[in-house]
Design an enzyme around this catalytic site. Structure first.
Site, PDB file in Angstrom:
ATOM      1  N   LYS A 181       2.206   4.550   1.547  1.00  0.00           N
ATOM      2  CA  LYS A 181       2.347   5.054   2.914  1.00  0.00           C
ATOM      3  C   LYS A 181       2.096   6.548   2.855  1.00  0.00           C
ATOM      4  O   LYS A 181       2.883   7.301   2.280  1.00  0.00           O
ATOM      5  CB  LYS A 181       3.755   4.761   3.444  1.00  0.00           C
ATOM      6  CG  LYS A 181       3.940   5.187   4.883  1.00  0.00           C
ATOM      7  CD  LYS A 181       5.324   4.806   5.392  1.00  0.00           C
ATOM      8  CE  LYS A 181       5.459   4.966   6.887  1.00  0.00           C
ATOM      9  NZ  LYS A 181       5.140   6.288   7.383  1.00  0.00           N
ATOM     10  N   ARG A 232      -2.047   9.369  12.020  1.00  0.00           N
ATOM     11  CA  ARG A 232      -2.853   8.181  12.265  1.00  0.00           C
ATOM     12  C   ARG A 232      -4.098   8.558  13.034  1.00  0.00           C
ATOM     13  O   ARG A 232      -4.021   9.190  14.085  1.00  0.00           O
ATOM     14  CB  ARG A 232      -2.008   7.212  13.103  1.00  0.00           C
ATOM     15  CG  ARG A 232      -2.624   5.854  13.360  1.00  0.00           C
ATOM     16  CD  ARG A 232      -2.205   4.930  12.285  1.00  0.00           C
ATOM     17  NE  ARG A 232      -2.605   3.561  12.498  1.00  0.00           N
ATOM     18  CZ  ARG A 232      -1.739   2.554  12.661  1.00  0.00           C
ATOM     19  NH1 ARG A 232      -0.453   2.805  12.721  1.00  0.00           N
ATOM     20  NH2 ARG A 232      -2.165   1.308  12.773  1.00  0.00           N
ATOM     21  N   GLU A 290      -5.150   6.922   7.904  1.00  0.00           N
ATOM     22  CA  GLU A 290      -4.202   8.032   7.914  1.00  0.00           C
ATOM     23  C   GLU A 290      -4.971   9.229   7.351  1.00  0.00           C
ATOM     24  O   GLU A 290      -5.523   9.153   6.254  1.00  0.00           O
ATOM     25  CB  GLU A 290      -3.000   7.679   7.018  1.00  0.00           C
ATOM     26  CG  GLU A 290      -1.883   8.681   7.035  1.00  0.00           C
ATOM     27  CD  GLU A 290      -0.906   8.496   8.210  1.00  0.00           C
ATOM     28  OE1 GLU A 290      -1.136   7.660   9.097  1.00  0.00           O
ATOM     29  OE2 GLU A 290       0.093   9.232   8.235  1.00  0.00           O
ATOM     30  N   GLU A 314       0.841  -1.210   0.000  1.00  0.00           N
ATOM     31  CA  GLU A 314       0.000   0.000   0.000  1.00  0.00           C
ATOM     32  C   GLU A 314       0.866   1.246   0.000  1.00  0.00           C
ATOM     33  O   GLU A 314       2.021   1.214   0.423  1.00  0.00           O
ATOM     34  CB  GLU A 314      -0.878   0.012   1.260  1.00  0.00           C
ATOM     35  CG  GLU A 314      -1.863  -1.117   1.301  1.00  0.00           C
ATOM     36  CD  GLU A 314      -2.652  -1.161   2.602  1.00  0.00           C
ATOM     37  OE1 GLU A 314      -2.436  -0.293   3.482  1.00  0.00           O
ATOM     38  OE2 GLU A 314      -3.480  -2.063   2.745  1.00  0.00           O
TER      39      GLU A 314
HETATM   40  P1  ATP Z   1       9.557   7.374  11.128  1.00  0.00           P
HETATM   41  O1  ATP Z   1      10.027   8.657  10.553  1.00  0.00           O
HETATM   42  O2  ATP Z   1       9.960   7.133  12.544  1.00  0.00           O
HETATM   43  O3  ATP Z   1       9.829   6.187  10.229  1.00  0.00           O
HETATM   44  P2  ATP Z   1       6.860   6.967  10.420  1.00  0.00           P
HETATM   45  O4  ATP Z   1       5.593   7.679  10.664  1.00  0.00           O
HETATM   46  O5  ATP Z   1       7.212   6.758   9.006  1.00  0.00           O
HETATM   47  O6  ATP Z   1       8.007   7.641  11.223  1.00  0.00           O
HETATM   48  P3  ATP Z   1       5.822   4.673  11.695  1.00  0.00           P
HETATM   49  O7  ATP Z   1       4.971   5.400  12.604  1.00  0.00           O
HETATM   50  O8  ATP Z   1       6.484   3.443  12.211  1.00  0.00           O
HETATM   51  O9  ATP Z   1       6.915   5.569  11.121  1.00  0.00           O
HETATM   52  O10 ATP Z   1       5.054   4.291  10.340  1.00  0.00           O
HETATM   53  C1  ATP Z   1       3.801   3.803  10.394  1.00  0.00           C
HETATM   54  C2  ATP Z   1       2.809   4.914  10.206  1.00  0.00           C
HETATM   55  O11 ATP Z   1       2.535   5.062   8.816  1.00  0.00           O
HETATM   56  C3  ATP Z   1       1.467   4.539  10.777  1.00  0.00           C
HETATM   57  O12 ATP Z   1       1.400   4.847  12.153  1.00  0.00           O
HETATM   58  C4  ATP Z   1       0.495   5.362   9.952  1.00  0.00           C
HETATM   59  O13 ATP Z   1       0.297   6.601  10.601  1.00  0.00           O
HETATM   60  C5  ATP Z   1       1.230   5.617   8.651  1.00  0.00           C
HETATM   61  N1  ATP Z   1       0.620   5.027   7.447  1.00  0.00           N
HETATM   62  C6  ATP Z   1       0.496   5.690   6.269  1.00  0.00           C
HETATM   63  N2  ATP Z   1      -0.060   4.918   5.338  1.00  0.00           N
HETATM   64  C7  ATP Z   1      -0.324   3.713   5.917  1.00  0.00           C
HETATM   65  C8  ATP Z   1      -0.901   2.482   5.442  1.00  0.00           C
HETATM   66  N3  ATP Z   1      -1.314   2.335   4.187  1.00  0.00           N
HETATM   67  N4  ATP Z   1      -1.011   1.462   6.334  1.00  0.00           N
HETATM   68  C9  ATP Z   1      -0.573   1.586   7.614  1.00  0.00           C
HETATM   69  N5  ATP Z   1      -0.014   2.724   8.115  1.00  0.00           N
HETATM   70  C10 ATP Z   1       0.113   3.776   7.273  1.00  0.00           C
END
Ligand code: ATP
Length: 565
Positions: A254, A259, A305, A252
């Site tokens: 990102k 969130r 998101e 998917e």
């Molecule tokens: P970092 O800079 O620390 O990597 P990050 O936001 O990229 O920060 P995480 O919080 O681990 O790191 O990444 C997961 C986050 O990505 C989720 O909490 C969510 O908010 C976001 N996200 C965006 N798109 C998706 C998706 N398709 N499925 C799941 N999560 C998603």
């Protein structure tokens, strides 16, 4: 139960740093609490709270007000109390000294009981609007007047959200297992951890533990309460993503927003929560309305998101711009027009009265597609492909980056939803960026044009798990924040948020409770004796304040070491 009994437990806990000793002390106390005819909710007090963890509200009583309360109860002037505080650095300790001295003159037996303390502290959350500050003061002062020295210390520390007894939620979970299931502690602890992530409520877990193991099975996720979301781990290669998630896997986009767990109960009540368990329903009436109309189900919990876009060009905007909307509690109508948002739904974990956490992801996705009525720039399901082909996956990744998304998420098709966990069956892949999420642990007063504000911030990363020092400093950052509110988080705003968190002050430097998370970019990282981590960021700059993150989300010392040269 007498409040002094609980305070003796706090004191014993504060005297040892050994985890096993803490578990022994706590499990003894829990057994007593279970036998006392009290309320199971009193267990929240062990972690200095009167609300369940799914309710992230805090007392919101400033240090200044506490000084006033102590003055009122002890008869000592606010000036003297401030002086004592500057010397000792702990208002709880100041209160203990003063109240103990006062009570020496009278033949005094404390009459405070846990019920009274819990009730008064709980009432603080009901006080709103005009005159509420005075009422809050009276509620705490009434308790303090009746407290002995030790009680005064822990009462004040509780209200300041700074108990200093070293009890993490994991210690409390372990103590529940130890207290009620000493012979099968390990196995039951796993179960407790699992259901805790669903309920986020120690009273519920405690109640089930008293009833017996089977009662844990009745704990279910319910819409309307904040929940800990499932989190991914990071990979750098597509092959690694497939190795972890299996083939084929779902891939998917990102999205770069924040969130939001959207839930609707059967009465039609929609609520929005961040991953920090904060209720942001009031800040996003537009999301509430779209969710109510376009998610077609009687009740649900949808994981998503929320992404901001430019109302004129319709182009998506990075997280930084939307962060303004999370912070803004009043006059939000104008901001809704200036910073409209779109829901990108990627999971559904509760539907029409039933939890879906144990369904495979692919089934949950089917349900999600059925209930979402897609509407351009209002709500959509996350862009997804299912493939076992690394080339196709890489193409999808490159395309995601090309259109400005952050990267991709790769998800195992058969996995269940595990709330509150960083799981290996969902991974994120994005270009490595030179920034880290860090927590502010101190700050320095500005001078000249910036006098009156805290303008440099000492930032820290997390230490490895089992250490006494939870946070390690990696630098002091003074650039990146803005002068004008319309451009992002300002120095003035940051100062306002930091002031209530100050724990001590020395010259121009203040120490603050580790709470506010910022993303910090830098030129390079070098070994350095200046900071407690042994490393220093060179030319650090804050890229954005992250109100949606907490200290468990920040970078680890091992992440910092990896980047050091
Ligand atoms: P970092 O800079 O620390 O990597 P990050 O936001 O990229 O920060 P995480 O919080 O681990 O790191 O990444 C997961 C986050 O990505 C989720 O909490 C969510 O908010 C976001 N996200 C965006 N798109 C998706 C998706 N398709 N499925 C799941 N999560 C998603």
């Amino acid at each position: 139960m007498k409040y002094s009994e609980l305070c003796n437990v706090y004191e014993a806990l504060s005297k040892t740093s050994k985890r096993l000793e803490k578990v022994d002390i706590l499990s003894d106390f829990l057994k007593k609490l279970a036998k006392s005819k009290g309320d199971n909710k009193w267990i929240y007090l062990i972690r200095g709270r009167v609300l369940p963890d799914y309710d992230a509200r805090e007392f919101g009583i400033s240090r200044q007000l506490i000084i006033k309360i102590i003055s009122k109860a002890s008869g000592v002037s606010s000036d003297q109390i401030t002086k004592d505080f500057n010397k000792i650095g702990d208002l709880g300790q100041v209160a203990e000294n003063l109240m103990a001295k006062k009570k020496q003159h009278t033949l005094y037996h404390s009459s405070l009981n846990v019920e009274k303390v819990f009730t008064n502290l709980k009432k603080i959350f009901e006080m709103e609007g005009k005159g509420s500050v005075d009422k809050k003061v009276s509620l705490v002062a009434e308790l303090l007047v009746n407290a002995n020295g030790l009680e005064a210390k822990y009462l004040i520390r509780t209200v300041l959200n700074d108990l200093r007894i070293g009890v993490a939620d994991s210690t409390l979970r372990e103590s529940i297992a130890e207290a009620f299931f000493p012979d099968e502690r390990k196995e039951v602890l796993n179960k407790i951890e699992e259901v805790y992530d669903l309920a986020n409520d120690f009273a519920q877990i405690f109640e089930a533990a008293i009833k017996g193991k089977k009662a844990f099975d009745e704990i279910e996720i319910i819409p309307g309460k904040a929940m800990n979301v499932m989190l991914p781990v990071k990979v750098t290669e597509i092959s690694e993503a497939f190795r972890m998630c299996g083939k084929p896997a779902a891939i998917e986009h990102k999205y770069d927003g924040f969130r939001v767990v959207i839930s609707k109960n059967k009465n039609g009540n929609v609520k929005l929560f961040t991953r920090r368990l904060e209720d942001v329903t009031n800040q996003f009436p537009d999301v509430v309305s779209v969710a109510g109309k376009n998610i077609k189900a009687e009740s649900f919990i949808v994981d998503s998101e929320v992404v901001g876009y430019d109302p004129k060009t319709k182009k998506y905007k990075p997280f930084e711009s939307i962060s303004q909307r999370i912070k803004r509690k009043y006059h939000i109508e104008k901001l809704i027009d200036e910073l409209p948002v779109e829901i990108n739904a990627f999971d559904v974990i509760y539907l029409n009265g039933k939890s879906l956490v144990n369904l495979p992801f692919i089934e949950r996705r089917k349900h999600l597609e059925k209930i979402i009525k897609v509407e351009k720039l209002k709500v959509r399901t996350a862009e997804q492909i299912i493939t076992d082909d690394e080339k196709k996956a890489l193409e999808f990744y490159k395309n995601a980056l090309k259109i400005g998304e952050e990267g991709i998420m790769v998800k195992n098709l058969d996995s269940i939803y595990k709330p509150g966990r960083r799981v290996g069956h969902m991974v994120k892949m994005k270009p490595s960026s030179r920034d880290f999420d860090l927590v502010i642990v101190g700050a320095m007063h500005g001078t000249g044009k910036r006098a009156g504000w805290l303008t440099s911030y000492i930032v820290a990363c997390r230490n490895n798990k089992d250490s006494k020092d939870k946070f390690l400093e990696v630098g002091m950052v003074s650039s990146g924040l803005k002068e004008k509110e319309s451009e992002g988080t300002t120095y003035k705003e940051m100062t306002k948020m930091l002031k209530p968190l100050i724990t001590s002050e020395k010259g121009r430097i203040v120490r603050v409770k580790p709470k506010l998370v910022v993303s910090v970019t830098y030129q390079n990282i070098q070994k350095s004796p200046t900071y407690s981590s042994g490393y220093a960021m060179r030319f650090p700059r804050i890229t954005v304040y992250r109100p949606d993150r907490n200290t468990s989300d920040i970078a680890n010392i091992s992440d910092i070491k990896k980047e050091a040269n």
